[in-house]
Design an enzyme around this catalytic site. Structure first.
Site, PDB file in Angstrom:
ATOM      1  N   SER A 302       0.853  -1.183   0.000  1.00  8.67           N
ATOM      2  CA  SER A 302       0.000   0.000   0.000  1.00  8.67           C
ATOM      3  C   SER A 302       0.888   1.230   0.000  1.00  8.67           C
ATOM      4  O   SER A 302       2.114   1.141   0.018  1.00  8.67           O
ATOM      5  CB  SER A 302      -0.895   0.009   1.243  1.00  8.67           C
ATOM      6  N   LYS A 303       0.266   2.396  -0.004  1.00 11.70           N
ATOM      7  CA  LYS A 303       1.025   3.644  -0.042  1.00 11.70           C
ATOM      8  C   LYS A 303       1.825   3.862   1.234  1.00 11.70           C
ATOM      9  O   LYS A 303       2.690   4.728   1.281  1.00 11.70           O
ATOM     10  CB  LYS A 303       0.073   4.810  -0.286  1.00 11.70           C
ATOM     11  N   ARG A 304       1.546   3.055   2.265  1.00 14.92           N
ATOM     12  CA  ARG A 304       2.327   3.175   3.499  1.00 14.92           C
ATOM     13  C   ARG A 304       3.715   2.554   3.347  1.00 14.92           C
ATOM     14  O   ARG A 304       4.602   2.820   4.136  1.00 14.92           O
ATOM     15  CB  ARG A 304       1.581   2.500   4.659  1.00 14.92           C
TER      16      ARG A 304
END
Length: 610
Positions: A302-304
């Site tokens: 994910s963007k994390r």
């Protein structure tokens, strides 16, 4: 995709994240146990393919989107086809101001050149969906006229209530078909619908899907269909923009796209797209849905995750082709090749491309990225002709950073008069590197060092750290520590050369005198290697000292190490003058230790116990 039907708009581009669906996909694909992909499905078509990369400018490129773009690029190039860039910017509320400009910049950086696109035009433009609204209106009106869609004048709040009621009914056990017409606008006559629209009343347009589940033919998953018929879904939003489902179908058809390679998260939605193709009477393109990217814990990236973002790779000096290589292997492997290696250039990928992709999730292993980065560094150094811009960006700049960050080491007070307090650069290094500006002035010098110190991999930072005493003159402390290890590990007290035993001082003097006798014109690999081998032949060995050789003390004197590249390669690289300077330094340090043995013990070098 089973959520509220009025929210089935663009949402995000094909490269954005969705909940992991690989388990669902495998289960539903298994409904066709007799179906297996044949080899022909994986072979490249004999005719040119038109592929496209269709990101949404609601964010920036990341690893998943680069992989999607790369696969489509490779298919187009491998078949002498066209690679199209299209911007899916219909979700106006989520647009990021500089995302489009950054997209062009990143694709140029990645060297994924496209043949048609918003900034260069082409025969099937415009290539920005927000500029194609009349085209979508034309096709929406066609579906309305043919009774395959209807206008919905409900407010968002009313639709929320309808959807909540529908969900509750399904949970209560009502059949899906009984709820198809729960929207009151479904029953509005065409005349009333047209009149209300002509008066400016806001509306969405909802598609009437097939009453039976439709099958998707997919190169990766073979045959796929959802268990239930599709719910009604919006194809035109209240703001007049199309949803992703309609726009991507219309655009792919009008732009003559032959193959769509995208993430497996979109396979669940593809029956809707196939339904729309059927409604328009068009032939769908060939679909290939590639596995989701997951981390070591099998969680979707994910963007994390820092390693998702393209900027992360740029900051770590990953060359574009190294990133291509890494991304390509995330769910794909080249045809069998003679070379048993994962290393590939972009041309290698084009020449070996096929459509056999991995089914299921793909784990991202960043250790392989480091390996590929270093392999591509070696390629950049060794290829002819060199790509000077790439070499400057991924070899010179990181090397300058490593050289500028080199920690100067002070000597202890014990031999401060023997060697300088801080390491001196080798004579050749001084000539090739401007210490005041921190810039390399002679790249060939450092590339030569890289050539003979590197077999398969090259990392500028590790090179400077490992071979710092090749580029700098070893300080007293480095020579002292290395000599201590040599004595401790090999019990090195000297060498028997011929019939005469030479102590450590005499060994260095013996080597230095022979090296001094070799003139500048004979200072080359062939002559030096033979001279050193002749010296080594004279070293007497017995069962008690099988490791005795001339190489270890010479290696120590040159770079303060027991191991390293061939000593004659080092000496040619250093040059005659620098080599003799180092032998003189080594002699002074050895004399100090021999003198010290008669007095206070130095760890590992003191007087022998009686």
């Amino acid at each position: 995709m089973r959520g509220p039907f009025w929210r089935s708009g663009l949402g995000c581009a094909e490269t954005c994240g969705r909940p992991a669906v690989s388990l669902i996909l495998r289960r539903r694909a298994s409904q066709f146990p007799g179906s297996r992909n044949t080899l022909s499905k994986y072979d490249l078509p004999s005719t040119p393919c038109r592929t496209r990369f269709a990101p949404s400018p609601t964010g920036y490129l990341h690893l998943g989107s680069i992989r999607t773009a790369l696969y489509n690029y490779l298919l187009a190039r491998a078949t002498n086809g066209q690679f199209v860039l299209r911007l899916e910017d219909t979700d106006q509320s989520r647009l990021v101001g500089d995302a489009e400009a950054k997209l062009y910049e990143d694709l140029r950086w990645a060297k994924l050149t496209y043949d048609e696109g918003p900034d260069i035009g082409g025969p099937y433009g415009p290539y920005r969906q927000s500029e194609r609204l009349p085209i979508y209106d034309e096709h929406v009106n066609r579906l309305l006229k043919e009774g395959k869609a209807y206008r919905c004048f409900c407010t968002p709040k009313q639709i929320d209530e309808l959807n909540a009621a529908k969900t509750k009914a399904l949970e209560a056990g009502h059949h899906h078909d009984d709820l198809k017409s729960s929207n009151p606008c479904f029953h509005i006559s065409a005349e009333e619908s047209e009149e209300r629209a002509s008066k400016g009343e806001k509306y969405a347009v909802i598609y009437k899907p097939s009453p039976t589940p439709l099958q998707v033919d997919d190169i990766v998953y073979t045959k796929f269909r959802n268990a239930r018929p599709e719910s009604e879904f919006i194809i035109r939003k209240r703001d007049g923009f199309p949803t992703y489902h309609l726009a991507n179908v219309v655009d792919d058809h009008l732009m003559k796209i032959t193959h769509v390679i995208r993430g497996a998260e979109w396979l669940i939605s593809t029956p809707r797209h196939v339904d729309l193709y059927r409604a328009f009477g068009w032939e769908p393109p060939q679909f290939a849905h590639v596995g989701l990217l997951v981390d070591k814990n099998r969680q979707k990236l994910s963007k994390r995750h820092d390693a998702v973002h393209l900027a992360w790779y740029k900051q770590r000096n990953i060359a574009p082709e190294a990133l291509h290589n890494f991304a390509a292997l995330l769910g794909w492997a080249p045809k069998a090749r003679k070379e048993k290696t994962d290393f590939m250039t972009l041309d290698d990928m084009v020449n070996n491309f096929h459509l056999r992709f991995t089914k299921g999730d793909v784990m991202v292993n960043l250790h392989k990225l480091e390996y590929l980065k270093e392999k591509h560094n070696v390629h950049l150094i060794s290829q002819e002709p060199r790509d000077e811009a790439q070499v400057k960006e991924y070899i010179v700049r990181p090397l300058e950073t490593a050289l500028n960050g080199f920690p100067m080491e002070s000597n202890s007070d014990s031999t401060a008069a023997v060697l300088p307090l801080t390491p001196e650069m080798a004579l050749q290094t001084k000539a090739a590197y401007d210490q005041e500006t921190g810039t390399i002035t002679d790249l060939a010098y450092f590339l030569e060092a890289a050539r003979f110190t590197t077999l398969h991999l090259w990392n500028p930072t590790q090179f400077v750290a490992r071979y710092r005493w090749l580029l700098w003159q070893p300080p007293k402390s480095a020579l002292e520590d290395s000599l201590r290890r040599l004595v401790k590990m090999d019990s090195y007290e000297g060498l028997t050369i011929g019939e005469e035993f030479l102590n450590r001082i005499e060994v260095v003097m013996f080597i230095r005198d022979i090296m001094k006798s070799i003139p500048e014109e004979k200072w080359n690999v062939d002559f030096l290697s033979q001279a050193i081998k002749d010296m080594n032949i004279k070293v007497k060995r017995d069962k008690a000292s099988p490791k005795e050789n001339i190489y270890s003390p010479l290696q120590w004197a040159l770079i303060a190490s027991e191991n390293g590249p061939a000593v004659w390669e080092q000496m040619v690289f250093l040059g005659r003058e620098e080599t003799l300077i180092r032998l003189d330094h080594a002699l002074e340090v050895t004399k100090y230790f021999e003198t010290a043995r008669e007095g206070e013990d130095i760890e590992g070098l003191g007087p022998q116990s009686q």
